[in-house]
Design a protein around this motif. Structure first.
Motif, PDB file in Angstrom:
ATOM      1  N   GLY A  10      46.288  -3.630  85.663  1.00  0.00           N
ATOM      2  CA  GLY A  10      46.678  -3.297  84.297  1.00  0.00           C
ATOM      3  C   GLY A  10      45.605  -3.639  83.283  1.00  0.00           C
ATOM      4  N   VAL A  11      44.948  -4.770  83.459  1.00  0.00           N
ATOM      5  CA  VAL A  11      43.877  -5.176  82.545  1.00  0.00           C
ATOM      6  C   VAL A  11      42.708  -4.190  82.628  1.00  0.00           C
ATOM      7  N   PHE A  12      42.337  -3.807  83.841  1.00  0.00           N
ATOM      8  CA  PHE A  12      41.252  -2.835  83.982  1.00  0.00           C
ATOM      9  C   PHE A  12      41.651  -1.460  83.451  1.00  0.00           C
ATOM     10  N   GLU A  13      42.919  -1.124  83.536  1.00  0.00           N
ATOM     11  CA  GLU A  13      43.412   0.116  82.932  1.00  0.00           C
ATOM     12  C   GLU A  13      43.212   0.072  81.413  1.00  0.00           C
ATOM     13  N   MET A  14      43.508  -1.058  80.814  1.00  0.00           N
ATOM     14  CA  MET A  14      43.304  -1.225  79.371  1.00  0.00           C
ATOM     15  C   MET A  14      41.820  -1.073  79.011  1.00  0.00           C
ATOM     16  N   ILE A  15      40.952  -1.640  79.826  1.00  0.00           N
ATOM     17  CA  ILE A  15      39.509  -1.512  79.581  1.00  0.00           C
ATOM     18  C   ILE A  15      39.093  -0.046  79.658  1.00  0.00           C
ATOM     19  N   GLY A  16      39.603   0.663  80.654  1.00  0.00           N
ATOM     20  CA  GLY A  16      39.288   2.088  80.772  1.00  0.00           C
ATOM     21  C   GLY A  16      39.720   2.878  79.552  1.00  0.00           C
ATOM     22  N   VAL A  17      40.907   2.581  79.043  1.00  0.00           N
ATOM     23  CA  VAL A  17      41.421   3.287  77.865  1.00  0.00           C
ATOM     24  C   VAL A  17      40.559   2.991  76.636  1.00  0.00           C
ATOM     25  N   VAL A  18      40.178   1.749  76.455  1.00  0.00           N
ATOM     26  CA  VAL A  18      39.318   1.394  75.322  1.00  0.00           C
ATOM     27  C   VAL A  18      37.968   2.110  75.443  1.00  0.00           C
ATOM     28  N   MET A  19      37.492   2.231  76.658  1.00  0.00           N
ATOM     29  CA  MET A  19      36.203   2.904  76.854  1.00  0.00           C
ATOM     30  C   MET A  19      36.304   4.412  76.609  1.00  0.00           C
ATOM     31  N   ILE A  20      37.473   5.013  76.836  1.00  0.00           N
ATOM     32  CA  ILE A  20      37.645   6.423  76.463  1.00  0.00           C
ATOM     33  C   ILE A  20      37.447   6.571  74.958  1.00  0.00           C
ATOM     34  N   TRP A  29      26.043   6.805  77.525  1.00  0.00           N
ATOM     35  CA  TRP A  29      26.266   6.672  78.960  1.00  0.00           C
ATOM     36  C   TRP A  29      26.908   5.331  79.317  1.00  0.00           C
ATOM     37  N   GLN A  30      26.670   4.280  78.490  1.00  0.00           N
ATOM     38  CA  GLN A  30      27.248   2.972  78.779  1.00  0.00           C
ATOM     39  C   GLN A  30      28.779   3.031  78.709  1.00  0.00           C
ATOM     40  N   SER A  31      29.295   3.698  77.690  1.00  0.00           N
ATOM     41  CA  SER A  31      30.751   3.835  77.567  1.00  0.00           C
ATOM     42  C   SER A  31      31.318   4.602  78.751  1.00  0.00           C
ATOM     43  N   PHE A  32      30.603   5.623  79.184  1.00  0.00           N
ATOM     44  CA  PHE A  32      31.049   6.419  80.329  1.00  0.00           C
ATOM     45  C   PHE A  32      31.085   5.582  81.606  1.00  0.00           C
ATOM     46  N   VAL A  33      30.041   4.803  81.822  1.00  0.00           N
ATOM     47  CA  VAL A  33      29.971   3.957  83.025  1.00  0.00           C
ATOM     48  C   VAL A  33      31.074   2.900  82.993  1.00  0.00           C
ATOM     49  N   PHE A  34      31.287   2.258  81.846  1.00  0.00           N
ATOM     50  CA  PHE A  34      32.338   1.252  81.744  1.00  0.00           C
ATOM     51  C   PHE A  34      33.729   1.872  81.885  1.00  0.00           C
ATOM     52  N   MET A  35      33.890   3.091  81.395  1.00  0.00           N
ATOM     53  CA  MET A  35      35.166   3.781  81.565  1.00  0.00           C
ATOM     54  C   MET A  35      35.437   4.027  83.053  1.00  0.00           C
TER      55      MET A  35
END
Length: 104
Positions: A10-20, A29-35
């Motif tokens: 769930g925490v990593f899901e939140m990180i993915g959403v913030v990176m979107i 590209w950094q945002s894309f890689v972190f997403m």
């Protein structure tokens, strides 16, 4: 250990959403890689949790953490509305996730 994996998912899901959101604003590209890393780790930890937890319970809690966490991070990081009604519904999502944990 499965519940720990589920919370991490769930925490990593939140990180993915913030990176979107970051990707839409910055287009770098950094945002894309972190997403990709956030969503990838989320799915890995969800799969580990589902080795012992029922699919319905794991998925419901994972989406609850991701949805409510994403909304809370949107309020904290991006100035989204903190209206009391919104907070009540986020609390209801978290309450449902806790309820599923208690009956599982």
């Amino acid at each position: 250990m499965s519940w720990f994996y589920l919370v991490l998912a769930g925490v990593f899901e939140m990180i993915g959403v913030v990176m979107i959101n970051s990707l839409h604003k910055n287009k770098n590209w950094q945002s894309f890689v972190f997403m990709l890393a956030g969503f990838g780790a989320s799915f890995v930890f969800l799969a580990l949790a589902m080795k012992t937890l029922p699919m319905g319970t794991a998925y419901a809690i994972w989406t609850g953490i991701g949805a409510s966490g994403g909304a809370i991070l949107g309020m904290a990081l991006y100035g989204e509305s903190k209206d009391w009604k919104r907070l009540v519904f986020i609390a209801m999502v978290l309450g449902a996730a806790i309820g599923l944990k208690l009956v599982s």
